[in-house]
Design an enzyme around this catalytic site. Sequence first.
Site, short mmCIF file in Angstrom:
data_model
loop_
_atom_site.label_atom_id
_atom_site.label_comp_id
_atom_site.label_asym_id
_atom_site.label_seq_id
_atom_site.Cartn_x
_atom_site.Cartn_y
_atom_site.Cartn_z
N ASP A 125 58.52 41.62 36.92
CA ASP A 125 58.36 42.45 35.73
C ASP A 125 56.95 42.44 35.16
O ASP A 125 56.43 43.48 34.72
CB ASP A 125 59.39 42.07 34.66
CG ASP A 125 59.43 40.58 34.35
OD1 ASP A 125 58.63 39.81 34.91
OD2 ASP A 125 60.30 40.18 33.55
N HIS A 167 62.23 34.90 38.93
CA HIS A 167 62.69 33.51 39.08
C HIS A 167 64.19 33.33 39.20
O HIS A 167 64.65 32.23 39.49
CB HIS A 167 62.20 32.62 37.92
CG HIS A 167 60.77 32.78 37.55
ND1 HIS A 167 59.75 32.75 38.48
CD2 HIS A 167 60.18 32.98 36.35
CE1 HIS A 167 58.59 32.91 37.86
NE2 HIS A 167 58.83 33.06 36.57
#
Length: 489
Positions: free
Chosen positions: A236, A80
């Site tokens: 991740d 993000h």
Amino acid sequence: MFIGIDLGTSEVKVLLLDRDQRIVATAREPLAVSRPHPLWSEQAPLEWWDATCRALDGLAAAQPAALRAVEAIGLSGQMHGAVVVDAHDRVLRPAILWNDGRSGAECEELMRKAPRLTELAGNLAMPGFTAPKLLWLRRHEPEVFARIATVLLPKDWLRLQLTGEKVSEMSDAAGTLWLDVARRGWSDELLAACDLHRQQMPTLVEGSEPSGRLLPQWSHRWGIPQTAVVAGGAGDNAASAVGIGSVEPGQGFLSLGTSGVLFVCDDRFRPNPRSAVHAFCHALPRRWHQMSVMLSAASCLSWAARLTGQADVSAFLAHIDSLTPDAMHHAPLFLPYLSGERTPHNDPNASGVLFGLLNEHAAASVAYAVMEGVSFGLRDGLLALQQGGTAVERLSLVGGGARSERWAQLLADVLDLELVTHEGSEAGAALGAARLAWLSVGGDEAAVCRPPPVAQRWRPRAPEHRQYLMQRYERFRALYPALKRLNPR
């Protein structure tokens, strides 16, 4: 040999994996977060690159022969974040991170301007996502916004340095709010809502596909063959899922890191935005996943340890051993919203609370309350997933918090699920990135993505043992709406 690079919030980790699934070596370099204003969270991309180079320099010095055998490199990273570069690929300002909460007003604007946002992106607009950050830049830093040639996610900016290529992949791109998640491609409609266009977006590949090759200067510096491929990689959480073999529907994990994540794989796009559940692409083709996210998890324990003058989190948690069951039943209640919250509240202004403090409460009671409060927040996320139709019976436990057996058992009780840890699970996203690198040069998915052996297992205890926990959980659930009425921000 395969390299996995994981660009986290607190460190860069580099891992070297051989074809026997053996982790040959790892290297880590720390990172710091800048918070220049309330709700802000930023990092300088050049610091990511410096840390990555130091980690690879150390790996090259320790394992020169292994690096000469590297076939591919995979990338993982914090999701993000907004890295904006100009036409000469120069970074225009510090990267705005996933846990930055400044763009609440822009989220409301985006929901108005893109009425099909939840249908296409599968998610509500939240300050953590990338798109609202760009609307904030357009409003507050128009001179920066006007110069943006490309928007890159953190790991993809590292890719630009390594390969010269502007490429992203599906799992990370799904967290921007610009991806048509079902179709796995950029949405012109969602980009236009932010006054952007697809020419400002990187090319997309699957996480297990090649995205470029290492530039000659880095090949020479680290002794890695120039034929080495750089794979698409993953955000991740998707990378962590690949690392522990959670790649089939119903498989998933619970991550206790800076944030807390419940991740469950699916074979189709199944959004549930009303409960602030995230629906993203997985790192592998034709797979998606659902995810509940709390913004502060293990980081709450670090905060509480500092608050009570403890230098070490492990020593802080050890205080809990002195508590009787009755003392646990009467400990304070903790709302773990130190950085706002996503699932299920979607409230960047939510704040942390220790409720019910008494004179007899000491560090042990606070330690237990914080550990329990984070566990209750994760139960909120699990219920949101289940209400959206996600079924799960067992979760793998990963992240720094997984090192606490006491916390693992508490989570099994609170979630009413079996939890397991895996051998080598501390490798996390870096291992998943290395596995995606392997797949990008023809590795067999079933063999490469198999789950590592189970190391430990925790099952929920008897219902009568868990009864007091559920009573405390109901009080926990009642606290947030009550306090929000008192402190509407």
